[in-house]
Structures are given as structure tokens and as C-alpha cells.
Design a protein around this motif. Sequence first.
Motif, PDB file in Angstrom:
ATOM      1  N   ASP A 140       5.533  -8.127  -4.427  1.00 42.11           N
ATOM      2  CA  ASP A 140       4.334  -8.308  -3.620  1.00 42.11           C
ATOM      3  C   ASP A 140       4.660  -8.733  -2.190  1.00 42.11           C
ATOM      4  O   ASP A 140       3.845  -8.551  -1.283  1.00 42.11           O
ATOM      5  CB  ASP A 140       3.425  -9.349  -4.275  1.00 42.11           C
ATOM      6  N   PHE A 141       5.852  -9.282  -1.975  1.00 43.72           N
ATOM      7  CA  PHE A 141       6.252  -9.724  -0.636  1.00 43.72           C
ATOM      8  C   PHE A 141       7.052  -8.659   0.120  1.00 43.72           C
ATOM      9  O   PHE A 141       7.576  -8.922   1.210  1.00 43.72           O
ATOM     10  CB  PHE A 141       7.071 -11.016  -0.726  1.00 43.72           C
ATOM     11  N   SER A 142       7.162  -7.463  -0.441  1.00 38.73           N
ATOM     12  CA  SER A 142       7.926  -6.401   0.223  1.00 38.73           C
ATOM     13  C   SER A 142       7.000  -5.508   1.033  1.00 38.73           C
ATOM     14  O   SER A 142       5.773  -5.607   0.966  1.00 38.73           O
ATOM     15  CB  SER A 142       8.695  -5.573  -0.814  1.00 38.73           C
ATOM     16  N   ASN A 143       7.591  -4.618   1.804  1.00 38.52           N
ATOM     17  CA  ASN A 143       6.850  -3.711   2.683  1.00 38.52           C
ATOM     18  C   ASN A 143       6.084  -2.661   1.876  1.00 38.52           C
ATOM     19  O   ASN A 143       6.640  -2.067   0.939  1.00 38.52           O
ATOM     20  CB  ASN A 143       7.801  -3.028   3.663  1.00 38.52           C
ATOM     21  N   PRO A 144       4.821  -2.406   2.214  1.00 40.06           N
ATOM     22  CA  PRO A 144       4.000  -1.446   1.460  1.00 40.06           C
ATOM     23  C   PRO A 144       4.558  -0.019   1.463  1.00 40.06           C
ATOM     24  O   PRO A 144       4.266   0.757   0.555  1.00 40.06           O
ATOM     25  CB  PRO A 144       2.643  -1.511   2.165  1.00 40.06           C
ATOM     26  N   ASP A 145       5.352   0.342   2.486  1.00 40.79           N
ATOM     27  CA  ASP A 145       5.885   1.705   2.565  1.00 40.79           C
ATOM     28  C   ASP A 145       7.240   1.845   1.885  1.00 40.79           C
ATOM     29  O   ASP A 145       7.985   2.796   2.135  1.00 40.79           O
ATOM     30  CB  ASP A 145       5.988   2.149   4.031  1.00 40.79           C
ATOM     31  N   ARG A 146       7.563   0.932   0.981  1.00 34.25           N
ATOM     32  CA  ARG A 146       8.890   0.909   0.360  1.00 34.25           C
ATOM     33  C   ARG A 146       9.257   2.226  -0.328  1.00 34.25           C
ATOM     34  O   ARG A 146      10.427   2.622  -0.326  1.00 34.25           O
ATOM     35  CB  ARG A 146       8.967  -0.242  -0.650  1.00 34.25           C
TER      36      ARG A 146
ATOM     37  N   SER B 299       8.844   5.160   0.527  1.00 32.83           N
ATOM     38  CA  SER B 299       9.203   6.247   1.449  1.00 32.83           C
ATOM     39  C   SER B 299      10.463   5.939   2.246  1.00 32.83           C
ATOM     40  O   SER B 299      10.865   6.743   3.095  1.00 32.83           O
ATOM     41  CB  SER B 299       8.047   6.522   2.419  1.00 32.83           C
ATOM     42  N   LEU B 300      11.107   4.804   1.984  1.00 32.19           N
ATOM     43  CA  LEU B 300      12.259   4.385   2.790  1.00 32.19           C
ATOM     44  C   LEU B 300      13.556   4.432   1.998  1.00 32.19           C
ATOM     45  O   LEU B 300      13.604   4.029   0.834  1.00 32.19           O
ATOM     46  CB  LEU B 300      12.057   2.954   3.313  1.00 32.19           C
TER      47      LEU B 300
ATOM     48  N   TRP C 212      17.615   2.932   2.039  1.00 31.94           N
ATOM     49  CA  TRP C 212      18.048   1.569   2.346  1.00 31.94           C
ATOM     50  C   TRP C 212      18.335   1.331   3.828  1.00 31.94           C
ATOM     51  O   TRP C 212      18.042   0.230   4.330  1.00 31.94           O
ATOM     52  CB  TRP C 212      19.241   1.166   1.479  1.00 31.94           C
ATOM     53  N   PRO C 213      18.866   2.300   4.600  1.00 36.04           N
ATOM     54  CA  PRO C 213      19.062   2.025   6.030  1.00 36.04           C
ATOM     55  C   PRO C 213      17.740   1.830   6.775  1.00 36.04           C
ATOM     56  O   PRO C 213      17.681   1.087   7.759  1.00 36.04           O
ATOM     57  CB  PRO C 213      19.811   3.254   6.546  1.00 36.04           C
ATOM     58  N   ASP C 214      16.672   2.496   6.304  1.00 38.56           N
ATOM     59  CA  ASP C 214      15.362   2.308   6.925  1.00 38.56           C
ATOM     60  C   ASP C 214      14.836   0.906   6.635  1.00 38.56           C
ATOM     61  O   ASP C 214      14.261   0.248   7.516  1.00 38.56           O
ATOM     62  CB  ASP C 214      14.376   3.346   6.396  1.00 38.56           C
ATOM     63  N   ALA C 215      15.031   0.442   5.414  1.00 38.80           N
ATOM     64  CA  ALA C 215      14.638  -0.929   5.075  1.00 38.80           C
ATOM     65  C   ALA C 215      15.484  -1.931   5.857  1.00 38.80           C
ATOM     66  O   ALA C 215      14.987  -2.968   6.307  1.00 38.80           O
ATOM     67  CB  ALA C 215      14.795  -1.153   3.575  1.00 38.80           C
ATOM     68  N   GLU C 216      16.759  -1.602   6.032  1.00 31.43           N
ATOM     69  CA  GLU C 216      17.648  -2.468   6.814  1.00 31.43           C
ATOM     70  C   GLU C 216      17.124  -2.646   8.237  1.00 31.43           C
ATOM     71  O   GLU C 216      17.237  -3.736   8.824  1.00 31.43           O
ATOM     72  CB  GLU C 216      19.050  -1.853   6.846  1.00 31.43           C
ATOM     73  N   ARG C 217      16.528  -1.612   8.790  1.00 27.85           N
ATOM     74  CA  ARG C 217      16.002  -1.691  10.159  1.00 27.85           C
ATOM     75  C   ARG C 217      14.903  -2.751  10.250  1.00 27.85           C
ATOM     76  O   ARG C 217      14.776  -3.425  11.269  1.00 27.85           O
ATOM     77  CB  ARG C 217      15.475  -0.319  10.567  1.00 27.85           C
ATOM     78  N   LEU C 218      14.124  -2.937   9.181  1.00 24.64           N
ATOM     79  CA  LEU C 218      13.110  -3.990   9.173  1.00 24.64           C
ATOM     80  C   LEU C 218      13.761  -5.360   9.308  1.00 24.64           C
ATOM     81  O   LEU C 218      13.248  -6.245  10.009  1.00 24.64           O
ATOM     82  CB  LEU C 218      12.290  -3.934   7.880  1.00 24.64           C
TER      83      LEU C 218
ATOM     84  N   ALA D 119      12.126   6.366 -12.047  1.00 33.49           N
ATOM     85  CA  ALA D 119      10.784   6.936 -12.129  1.00 33.49           C
ATOM     86  C   ALA D 119       9.776   5.894 -12.606  1.00 33.49           C
ATOM     87  O   ALA D 119       8.647   5.812 -12.097  1.00 33.49           O
ATOM     88  CB  ALA D 119      10.792   8.140 -13.068  1.00 33.49           C
ATOM     89  N   ALA D 120      10.189   5.075 -13.571  1.00 33.70           N
ATOM     90  CA  ALA D 120       9.295   4.040 -14.091  1.00 33.70           C
ATOM     91  C   ALA D 120       8.970   3.012 -13.012  1.00 33.70           C
ATOM     92  O   ALA D 120       7.820   2.556 -12.887  1.00 33.70           O
ATOM     93  CB  ALA D 120       9.936   3.360 -15.296  1.00 33.70           C
ATOM     94  N   LEU D 121       9.959   2.659 -12.222  1.00 36.35           N
ATOM     95  CA  LEU D 121       9.736   1.678 -11.156  1.00 36.35           C
ATOM     96  C   LEU D 121       8.903   2.274 -10.026  1.00 36.35           C
ATOM     97  O   LEU D 121       8.101   1.568  -9.405  1.00 36.35           O
ATOM     98  CB  LEU D 121      11.078   1.163 -10.634  1.00 36.35           C
ATOM     99  N   GLY D 122       9.087   3.553  -9.751  1.00 33.11           N
ATOM    100  CA  GLY D 122       8.257   4.204  -8.746  1.00 33.11           C
ATOM    101  C   GLY D 122       6.793   4.191  -9.145  1.00 33.11           C
ATOM    102  O   GLY D 122       5.904   3.938  -8.316  1.00 33.11           O
ATOM    103  N   ALA D 123       6.534   4.446 -10.423  1.00 32.77           N
ATOM    104  CA  ALA D 123       5.155   4.402 -10.915  1.00 32.77           C
ATOM    105  C   ALA D 123       4.599   2.988 -10.835  1.00 32.77           C
ATOM    106  O   ALA D 123       3.444   2.774 -10.442  1.00 32.77           O
ATOM    107  CB  ALA D 123       5.100   4.920 -12.347  1.00 32.77           C
ATOM    108  N   PHE D 124       5.424   2.004 -11.187  1.00 38.96           N
ATOM    109  CA  PHE D 124       4.975   0.611 -11.144  1.00 38.96           C
ATOM    110  C   PHE D 124       4.698   0.156  -9.716  1.00 38.96           C
ATOM    111  O   PHE D 124       3.784  -0.639  -9.468  1.00 38.96           O
ATOM    112  CB  PHE D 124       6.037  -0.297 -11.774  1.00 38.96           C
ATOM    113  N   SER D 125       5.478   0.672  -8.760  1.00 42.27           N
ATOM    114  CA  SER D 125       5.282   0.306  -7.362  1.00 42.27           C
ATOM    115  C   SER D 125       3.881   0.643  -6.894  1.00 42.27           C
ATOM    116  O   SER D 125       3.312  -0.047  -6.041  1.00 42.27           O
ATOM    117  CB  SER D 125       6.316   1.024  -6.485  1.00 42.27           C
ATOM    118  N   THR D 126       3.315   1.687  -7.476  1.00 39.81           N
ATOM    119  CA  THR D 126       1.955   2.112  -7.124  1.00 39.81           C
ATOM    120  C   THR D 126       0.888   1.468  -8.005  1.00 39.81           C
ATOM    121  O   THR D 126      -0.130   0.978  -7.516  1.00 39.81           O
ATOM    122  CB  THR D 126       1.833   3.637  -7.232  1.00 39.81           C
ATOM    123  N   SER D 127       1.160   1.418  -9.323  1.00 43.32           N
ATOM    124  CA  SER D 127       0.127   0.983 -10.267  1.00 43.32           C
ATOM    125  C   SER D 127       0.112  -0.519 -10.519  1.00 43.32           C
ATOM    126  O   SER D 127      -0.944  -1.100 -10.793  1.00 43.32           O
ATOM    127  CB  SER D 127       0.321   1.704 -11.606  1.00 43.32           C
ATOM    128  N   GLY D 128       1.291  -1.142 -10.489  1.00 44.04           N
ATOM    129  CA  GLY D 128       1.382  -2.557 -10.830  1.00 44.04           C
ATOM    130  C   GLY D 128       1.165  -2.834 -12.306  1.00 44.04           C
ATOM    131  O   GLY D 128       0.929  -3.988 -12.699  1.00 44.04           O
TER     132      GLY D 128
END
Length: 421
Positions: A247-253, A255-256, A258-264, A392-401
Motif C-alpha cells: 500500500d506504500f508503493s507507487n500506484p504505477d508499479r 508498468s515499471l 526495476w531501473p524505472d523504480a530506481e529512478r523514483l 501472474a498471481a502477484l500481478g493480479a493481486f496488485s490490482t485486486s487486493g
Amino acid sequence: MRSTRRALAAVVGAAALLVASACGTGEDDDSTASKVEVFTWWAEGGEKAGLDALVSRFTTTCPGQEFVGGAVAGGAGVNAKQVLNARLQQNDPPDTFQVHAGAELLDHIDSGQIKDLTSEFSSWGLTGTLPEGLIETITVNGALWSVPVGVHRANVVWTNDQVLARSGILTAPKTLDAFIADLGRLRRDGIESPLALGRDWTQLMLLESVLISDLGPKRFTGLFTGATKWESRAVRAAIDDYARILDFSNPDRDSLDWPDAERLLIDGKAGYQLMGDWLAADLEANNFSGYDSFTFPGNGRAFQWLADSFALPTRAVNPAGGSCWLQTVASPEGQQAFNVQKGSIPARTDAPTTGFSDYQLAAAGDWKSGVAVPSCAHGSACSQPWQNAANAALGAFSTSGDATALQSALAAAAKQFVRQG
């Protein structure tokens, strides 16, 4: 916090690296046969610098062979693995390819796509120079199938010191609850996404670190052998802790990379990033020195490892050249040259550590004294299909919770892919 403020690598110039090199077999003067295609996902930053260092050693030790780079960019090989699998299925393999040591090779072994390297381990001086736990993990059906060149630690949290200092966070949290409290503190102070996070496999890394904290190293490892059940209440509690942190991570996670996340992290839009210790070399390559690191809170002495390694395809066009590349990778000198640039540590315990950073020296000490724990996200704990199912399971969870759906999906993947013994 352990300071990592020391330049780990200078990126080698982007000249084309078609260098004459080789094994000295002298068996084939054909220009095509002398080319050695080395397939990797090391396309930039510290990873590319480490590859370039190996190429330089290859040039010296393997006269008569010509290095041909086959890099496909994408963090953790997410893109390269797809290309490689297609080529292997079409009987068009490179002469050697990068792979994470361990269970990630199971499908290639079962399909007869790679060579048994057990005898080479002895002739190349690897017997007795690799930690017992590493040998155990990369042994399948009583044989050895890839040559590890370097070991990375996955369960490391990296910081932007200025961001943390503005919120008065001056020490590393020791527990999950303390970490979550610090994340909340940053958000209250205006950092909308305190934890920089990327897609699929980087989310699996985060879940694994939480599982290690909640289950301990032994029960965590048991998740991938069948000794620990994914359906357990303890796993559900860990998933709930994971959700709190997510919940404390970036909402666009999603689509990124790791180097894109590193830029944050670099830009001060995040205070923390969980990432393997290859991040240090990349931070330095990006001229960012205001960082520290610490082991993920609650992981204790657990050293979650992954090992970069190389395999030899059974249908390689130039097996002698591929073999000579592996011999270069196996040598103490090759491992020193590679790891000093990439920011990892040698798989060989007898490799020189000349030029290593303070962090690398400390990591080498932890590797010898800590508790070795494998990683599914990086192929040492689970096969590639299992890893794909978890992502795939984590990608689904990232959206659905939906925590119940996530636990069910992870349990189903374990039932499908776990291999006893």
C-alpha cells in the motif's frame, strides 16, 4: 545502516565487443565456427560493465575465438528468457547462455537442452571452491549443469538518505512493524510513494522477503520443497503483511521495470527500494551516492542468494568456444574481474577480492557466515514456470487486493510445480 558510498564500477565505453579470443583448441579455422555467441540480459549499467570485464578475460585466455554479444535487455531476464526458450525449441541455441543457477534450469535439463558439466567442474578447479549449499542447490539428478560466476543478495533495502533524514529517520528498522511505521511517517511527510516498486518479479522479491521475516529461513525454503504448506495461516499472515507494505508503493508499479523504480529513489520521490545488491553499481553508474542499505527488516542472518551462471547447450554450433567461455567464467581471475564491476561477489571462495567495495567485502563475509536462502524470483528456489505462475498471481493481486485469491493461486502453483527431492 551499512554505508555503500563507494563507486563500484565505471561503465566501460560502448564500443562493439567483437574481440578475438579463445580456448586454443585449434580444431576449426572456419570463421563461423570461431564465433562464440554469448546470450545474456546484461545490456546496461553495472551488468554491462561486468560482462565487458569477462570479455576482456576471454580475449586473453581463449585465442582464436570471437565473442559475439547476444544481449536482450530486461530486468531479471524477463524478456531474454522468452527469446531463449523460443530459440532452444527451434534448435537454434546460442553457444552459451546466462541463467540463474538452481531450479530455473529444470525444464532445460528435462528437455535435454544443456550439457552435463560435472567433469568440467573438476578439471576447471571448481570442486572444493564453491560453498556446499550452492553445490547442493545447483545439483540436479546427481549432476552439475551450469557454472556460477557471481552471487548476489536479494533481500536488501536501499535508501535515499536525504528523504529519510527530512523525516527524522536515522536508523534502519529491525522489524516489519517498525518498517511499516517508517513508511507511514514518510507518507505523512508528503512522500506519496515511500517504497519504490516495479512489476511482477520485483513484487515477488518483496513477498519473499516478508515471508522470510514471518516464517524464518527454514520454513520459507520449505515452501519450495513441499515441507511448508502455502495454505497455512502463517503464509496468510505474511500475505497480509505484504499487502500493508504494498500500500506504500507507487500506484504505477505494474508498468515499471526495476531501473524505472530506481529512478523514483534517486529523484527523491521514494525513501526505500527493495532490490538485489546489483543496485549499488547501478546507483553509482547514475552518479547517485546518497544511499545506504540494510537487510530486509526481520530477515536476521538470512542471505537470500541468486547466482548468475552460464550453461552449455547440447546443440551449440561452437561448443569448444562456449566451453572456453565457461572456463573463463569459472576461473578465479574471471570471477574477480566480473564481480568487481557488477557489484556481486564471487561464487568461488578462493577468488581474489582486489578492488572490491566495502559493501562487497561485507557481503562476502555474510555469505560465509549467514543462513543461505534461495529465491524463487531469481530461479534458485523454483522452476521458471513456477516463477511465471507466482508473478501472474502477484500481478493480479496488485490490482485486486484479494488476499484469499493470491494465497490460493500460490498454493495451486506449488502443487503443480513442486519437485520432491
